[in-house]
Design a protein around this motif. Structure first.
Motif, PDB file in Angstrom:
ATOM      1  N   GLU A  91       0.349  -1.457   0.200  1.00  0.00           N
ATOM      2  CA  GLU A  91       0.103  -0.461   0.055  1.00  0.00           C
ATOM      3  C   GLU A  91       1.240   1.177  -0.032  1.00  0.00           C
ATOM      4  O   GLU A  91       0.534   2.094  -0.220  1.00  0.00           O
ATOM      5  CB  GLU A  91      -0.793   0.290   1.071  1.00  0.00           C
ATOM      6  N   ARG A  92       2.430   1.370   0.665  1.00  0.00           N
ATOM      7  CA  ARG A  92       2.551   2.475   0.549  1.00  0.00           C
ATOM      8  C   ARG A  92       3.787   2.953  -0.418  1.00  0.00           C
ATOM      9  O   ARG A  92       3.022   3.691  -1.414  1.00  0.00           O
ATOM     10  CB  ARG A  92       3.619   2.233   1.909  1.00  0.00           C
ATOM     11  N   GLU A  93       4.162   1.489  -0.759  1.00  0.00           N
ATOM     12  CA  GLU A  93       4.701   1.800  -2.305  1.00  0.00           C
ATOM     13  C   GLU A  93       3.786   1.670  -3.481  1.00  0.00           C
ATOM     14  O   GLU A  93       3.683   2.695  -4.257  1.00  0.00           O
ATOM     15  CB  GLU A  93       5.277  -0.194  -2.743  1.00  0.00           C
ATOM     16  N   GLU A  94       2.576   1.817  -3.604  1.00  0.00           N
ATOM     17  CA  GLU A  94       1.409   1.972  -4.532  1.00  0.00           C
ATOM     18  C   GLU A  94       0.701   3.906  -4.346  1.00  0.00           C
ATOM     19  O   GLU A  94       0.561   4.150  -5.863  1.00  0.00           O
ATOM     20  CB  GLU A  94       0.031   0.954  -4.172  1.00  0.00           C
ATOM     21  N   SER A  95       1.169   3.742  -3.343  1.00  0.00           N
ATOM     22  CA  SER A  95       0.971   5.054  -2.762  1.00  0.00           C
ATOM     23  C   SER A  95       1.769   6.241  -3.551  1.00  0.00           C
ATOM     24  O   SER A  95       1.647   7.094  -3.759  1.00  0.00           O
ATOM     25  CB  SER A  95       0.489   5.592  -1.498  1.00  0.00           C
ATOM     26  N   ALA A  96       2.883   5.491  -3.161  1.00  0.00           N
ATOM     27  CA  ALA A  96       4.648   6.570  -3.396  1.00  0.00           C
ATOM     28  C   ALA A  96       4.589   6.761  -5.263  1.00  0.00           C
ATOM     29  O   ALA A  96       4.868   7.185  -6.026  1.00  0.00           O
ATOM     30  CB  ALA A  96       5.379   5.790  -3.090  1.00  0.00           C
ATOM     31  N   ARG A  97       3.730   5.147  -5.948  1.00  0.00           N
ATOM     32  CA  ARG A  97       3.582   5.248  -6.990  1.00  0.00           C
ATOM     33  C   ARG A  97       3.104   5.694  -7.529  1.00  0.00           C
ATOM     34  O   ARG A  97       2.828   6.385  -8.918  1.00  0.00           O
ATOM     35  CB  ARG A  97       3.303   3.196  -7.745  1.00  0.00           C
ATOM     36  N   ARG A  98       1.546   5.674  -7.109  1.00  0.00           N
ATOM     37  CA  ARG A  98       0.560   7.301  -7.536  1.00  0.00           C
ATOM     38  C   ARG A  98       0.908   8.261  -7.418  1.00  0.00           C
ATOM     39  O   ARG A  98       0.278   8.904  -7.784  1.00  0.00           O
ATOM     40  CB  ARG A  98      -0.550   7.066  -6.718  1.00  0.00           C
ATOM     41  N   GLU A  99       2.285   8.924  -6.553  1.00  0.00           N
ATOM     42  CA  GLU A  99       2.168   9.901  -6.320  1.00  0.00           C
ATOM     43  C   GLU A  99       3.263  10.103  -7.117  1.00  0.00           C
ATOM     44  O   GLU A  99       2.983  11.895  -7.976  1.00  0.00           O
ATOM     45  CB  GLU A  99       2.745  10.111  -4.812  1.00  0.00           C
ATOM     46  N   ALA A 100       4.302   9.532  -7.759  1.00  0.00           N
ATOM     47  CA  ALA A 100       5.380   9.458  -8.501  1.00  0.00           C
ATOM     48  C   ALA A 100       4.684   9.492  -9.540  1.00  0.00           C
ATOM     49  O   ALA A 100       4.885  10.786 -10.451  1.00  0.00           O
ATOM     50  CB  ALA A 100       6.125   8.399  -8.193  1.00  0.00           C
ATOM     51  N   GLU A 101       3.313   8.815 -10.359  1.00  0.00           N
ATOM     52  CA  GLU A 101       3.114   9.389 -11.457  1.00  0.00           C
ATOM     53  C   GLU A 101       2.176  10.193 -11.879  1.00  0.00           C
ATOM     54  O   GLU A 101       2.112  11.215 -12.867  1.00  0.00           O
ATOM     55  CB  GLU A 101       2.320   8.081 -12.109  1.00  0.00           C
TER      56      GLU A 101
END
Length: 345
Positions: free
Chosen positions: A199-209
């Motif tokens: 979930e943390r990685e997904e959140s970071a990925r969305r923010e990066a996207e």
């Protein structure tokens, strides 16, 4: 075969074919056609182009004139060979049939012998199999009786070993259930941690996207602005370049027109000068011709006068005529009035 039409109208008789349609037998005709093709008409003129077409047609007609009787001769050869091929095939087929009928007696006998040998081998193998089965049945009966006595002695030991095996199995079952419970608890904890990490990685990925999209949009905006500016600059440069080229083209055309006018003027002046020179040369040649003719006539007259004076003087001095008589005699001889005499100038 010196004319281009000779080959086209050539007629090859059947009796000539065997001597012509052999290896290198048509070399003479090929040489004539190659010689025909050596002509090089002027392709820049209609007459020359028409001549090229005529040469090509003549070559094609020549080819047909040679090929057509050759094809007919080849067809004749094939038709002559076909009956021989048919008769040979009939003869070979008949001989094969006779040979096969002769061999059939031997092959039938051999097949019968092979069949009898197979039957004999089968009977021998069957008898051997019956003997082996009888011996096996006897050995099996003896083994069963021995194994039964040993089994009675082993029952007590087997019962004790069975009870120990049940105890060990129960202990292993309990240990296994405990190990399963520990593994389940550890797996649940690990899966919870992995889920949180995902979930943390997904959140970071969305923010990066989202950040990447914003940066890409900004880059696209800047690129679009630069592209528009570049296109405007290129359009301006292209317009300036085309205007400059148009001006240069106009200046060049004007310069070329001026130069052409000057050349035409010079050519006209040169043509007039040449015409004047030619006229002057013709005039000089005509004057020279008149002078030459006058000189020739003067020389002829002087020559005639000299001949006349010398003749008259001779008539006076040699014959003893008076000057008047001598002159009249000379005139009579010159005019052909005196037979068998003449004056050579």
């Amino acid at each position: 075969m010196t004319e281009t039409t000779d080959l086209a109208v050539l007629e090859i008789k059947p009796e000539q074919a065997p001597a012509l349609y052999v290896e290198n037998g048509l070399d003479a005709y090929l040489a004539a056609i190659r010689e025909m093709a050596k002509e090089v008409p002027d392709v820049t003129t209609k007459k020359g182009r028409d001549r090229i077409g005529s040469l090509a047609q003549a070559i094609s007609r020549s080819k047909t004139a040679i090929e057509k009787p050759g094809r007919a001769y080849l067809k004749h050869l094939k038709e002559a060979v076909r009956p021989a091929e048919k008769e040979l095939k009939r003869f070979v087929d008949e001989c094969d049939s006779i040979r096969d009928s002769v061999l059939k007696m031997r092959s039938d006998w051999q097949e019968e012998q092979d069949r009898l040998a197979e039957i004999e081998k089968f009977n021998a193998d069957h008898a051997e199999a019956l003997e082996i089965n009888a011996a096996f049945d006897k050995a099996l009966a003896e083994r069963i009786e021995s194994d039964h006595e040993i089994a009675l002695l082993m029952n007590e030991k087997i019962d004790r070993e069975r009870e120990e095996a049940v105890r060990i199995a129960e202990q292993k079952r309990i240990e296994h259930e405990q190990r399963i419970a520990r593994e389940y608890e550890e797996r649940a904890k690990r899966e919870a941690e992995e889920k949180a990490q995902r979930e943390r990685e997904e959140s970071a990925r969305r923010e990066a996207e989202l950040k990447a999209k914003d940066e890409q949009a900004e880059r696209d905006r800047i690129a679009e602005k630069e592209r528009a500016e570049r296109q405007a600059k290129e359009a301006k440069e292209r317009a300036e370049r085309e205007a400059k080229e148009q001006q240069e083209r106009s200046e060049r055309l004007a310069r070329e027109a001026k130069e052409k006018a000057e050349r035409d003027k010079q050519e006209a002046i040169e043509a007039e000068r040449r015409k004047a020179q030619e006229a002057e040369q013709r005039r000089l040649r005509e004057e020279q011709r008149i002078k030459d003719e006058l000189a020739q006539r003067t020389a002829d007259e002087n020559h005639r006068k000299r001949i006349g004076t010398e003749t008259v003087t001779a008539l006076i001095n040699v014959v003893g005529l008076t000057r008047e008589q001598a002159i009249n005699t000379f005139k009579a001889i010159k005019d052909g009035a005196v037979p068998h005499t003449n004056i050579n100038y």
